[in-house]
Design a protein around this motif. Structure first.
Motif, PDB file in Angstrom:
ATOM      1  N   TYR A 186      -4.380  -0.839  -4.758  1.00  0.00           N
ATOM      2  CA  TYR A 186      -4.777  -2.211  -4.288  1.00  0.00           C
ATOM      3  C   TYR A 186      -6.036  -2.556  -3.596  1.00  0.00           C
ATOM      4  CZ  TYR A 186       0.479  -2.452  -4.730  1.00  0.00           C
ATOM      5  OH  TYR A 186       1.584  -2.332  -5.383  1.00  0.00           O
ATOM      6  N   LYS A 187      -6.530  -3.646  -4.147  1.00  0.00           N
ATOM      7  CA  LYS A 187      -8.119  -3.848  -3.502  1.00  0.00           C
ATOM      8  C   LYS A 187      -8.048  -5.516  -3.243  1.00  0.00           C
ATOM      9  CE  LYS A 187     -10.698  -0.323  -5.078  1.00  0.00           C
ATOM     10  NZ  LYS A 187     -12.085   0.245  -5.541  1.00  0.00           N
ATOM     11  N   ARG A 237      -3.585   1.757   4.341  1.00  0.00           N
ATOM     12  CA  ARG A 237      -4.311   2.654   3.453  1.00  0.00           C
ATOM     13  C   ARG A 237      -3.608   3.674   3.118  1.00  0.00           C
ATOM     14  NH1 ARG A 237      -6.007   7.702   5.667  1.00  0.00           N
ATOM     15  NH2 ARG A 237      -4.783   7.500   7.391  1.00  0.00           N
ATOM     16  N   ARG A 256      -9.203   0.765   7.441  1.00  0.00           N
ATOM     17  CA  ARG A 256      -9.196   0.391   5.960  1.00  0.00           C
ATOM     18  C   ARG A 256     -10.144   1.307   5.293  1.00  0.00           C
ATOM     19  NH1 ARG A 256     -12.564  -5.448   5.524  1.00  0.00           N
ATOM     20  NH2 ARG A 256     -13.997  -4.964   7.205  1.00  0.00           N
ATOM     21  N   ASP A 291      -6.795   3.707  -5.717  1.00  0.00           N
ATOM     22  CA  ASP A 291      -7.312   2.429  -5.993  1.00  0.00           C
ATOM     23  C   ASP A 291      -6.045   1.316  -6.349  1.00  0.00           C
ATOM     24  OD1 ASP A 291      -9.997   3.157  -5.681  1.00  0.00           O
ATOM     25  OD2 ASP A 291     -10.287   3.424  -7.731  1.00  0.00           O
ATOM     26  N   MET A 339      -1.531  -5.081   4.923  1.00  0.00           N
ATOM     27  CA  MET A 339      -2.019  -3.878   4.058  1.00  0.00           C
ATOM     28  C   MET A 339      -2.069  -2.709   4.632  1.00  0.00           C
ATOM     29  SD  MET A 339      -3.059  -5.876   1.268  1.00  0.00           S
ATOM     30  CE  MET A 339      -4.082  -4.459   0.246  1.00  0.00           C
ATOM     31  N   GLU A 395      -8.949  -1.069   0.748  1.00  0.00           N
ATOM     32  CA  GLU A 395      -7.940  -1.848   0.003  1.00  0.00           C
ATOM     33  C   GLU A 395      -8.111  -3.214   0.567  1.00  0.00           C
ATOM     34  OE1 GLU A 395      -7.660   0.953   1.702  1.00  0.00           O
ATOM     35  OE2 GLU A 395      -7.059   0.618   3.754  1.00  0.00           O
ATOM     36  N   GLY A 441       0.618  -1.131   0.016  1.00  0.00           N
ATOM     37  CA  GLY A 441      -0.009  -0.022   0.129  1.00  0.00           C
ATOM     38  C   GLY A 441       0.800   1.429  -0.088  1.00  0.00           C
TER      39      GLY A 441
END
Ligand code: NCD
Length: 317
Positions: A244-245, A225, A266, A242, A223, A269, A158
């Protein structure tokens, strides 16, 4: 005064001993037993930036150990709006409390505060700098899942440029011999000075933009933010918002004991479908903030955690 400003303030042995104490304090954090180790002590919560978990878990930790908490509260209602300097505010809280948890938008503010006051300061995040109390709960969570901290393969994904949780955690992980993979868009990569520092310590790091291809080998995926508030302008943020999701369907080839962590909050992600999988650990991770902060406050205040917490504590009826 000793405090916790960066992970460099703790040796590996101290980290392990604080995590061991934290583990024994779990029944106190669950509210099953009562152990007023910090009775008569006051925590000053000084949060100059928004916080839910860090501020409230510090408060829960102090209260579960029989202590009290004073809060700066909303900065808009404090003398900060009248122009009071950080130095002056710290001088006051120093006199009102035995230990201070502080978060500030400026990098270096926690060290500045520590230099200006007599009570220990716990850095709850200084701008894009460090967040060592988060790292302690992250390490606790990793050890809880894997039974060890050594030689794991950890992917940090991230916003590694502005994300202070990733800065502090990566330093600590390499000290335990973990292999660390930094997955981020190019514009949000880990600052070069942090990478240089890690390499100097003999750390094993790799960088990639491709998070998905790292999933099947990872022991931990951490992960983060995208730190919107630290971007100089909105357009730059929108380009990577956007990036990484993570979705449950991306995890088909993950190792069975792999865990997904996130310091929270979050945004997009981690898709809610991940919450139902065996990999999700972020809510447990947030709970672990209570025990690790209990343990850290005891350590900084020189209060020993009994070897047998159950025998030393009272049942809550
Ligand atoms: C983090 C922070 O404040 O750095 N939150 C937290 O303390 N759990 C992460 C974030 O805000 O993205």
């Amino acid at each position: 005064m000793p405090g916790l400003i960066t992970m460099d303030d703790l040796t590996n042995e101290e980290i392990i001993s604080i995590l061991d104490d934290a583990e024994r304090l779990l029944p106190i954090a669950y509210g099953e037993r009562y152990l007023p180790l910090l009775r008569g002590r006051i925590l000053g919560n000084l949060f100059f930036e928004p916080s839910t978990r860090t501020r409230m878990s510090f408060e829960t930790a102090m209260k579960r150990l029989g202590g009290d908490v004073i809060n700066l509260g909303d900065v808009k209602n404090s003398s900060v709006v009248k122009g009071e300097t950080l130095y002056d505010t710290i001088q006051m809280i120093d006199g009102y409390s035995d230990i201070i948890a502080m978060r500030h938008p400026r990098q270096g503010a926690a060290q500045y505060a520590a230099d200006a006051c007599k009570v220990p300061i716990l850095n709850g995040g200084d701008g894009a700098g460090h967040h060592p109390t988060q790292t302690m709960l992250d390490l606790f969570t990793i050890r809880q899942a894997h039974g060890k901290l050594e030689n794991l393969r950890v992917v940090l994904a991230g916003d590694l440029r502005y994300g202070r949780t990733a800065h502090s955690l990566s330093h600590a992980l390499v000290r335990f011999g973990c292999k660390v993979i930094f997955a981020s868009p190019k514009s949000l990569s880990m600052p070069t000075e942090i990478i240089a520092d890690i390499v100097r310590q003999g750390g094993d790091v790799e960088e990639t933009e491709d998070l998905l291809s790292e999933i099947n080998q990872a022991d931990v995926i951490y992960m983060t933010r995208i730190q919107k508030e630290r971007f100089p302008d909105e357009d730059e943020y929108l380009k990577v918002a956007d990036a990484y999701k993570l979705h449950a369907r991306d995890l088909d080839d993950a190792k069975s004991e792999m865990i997904i962590m996130h310091p929270l909050p979050r945004v997009e992600e981690i898709h809610p479908s991940v919450d139902e999988t065996r990999y999700a650990r972020y809510f447990q991770q947030a709970f672990n903030g209570v025990v690790t902060r209990m343990s850290l406050m005891c350590w900084l205040l020189g209060v020993g955690v009994p070897g047998d917490v159950i025998a030393a504590s009272e049942v809550i009826a």
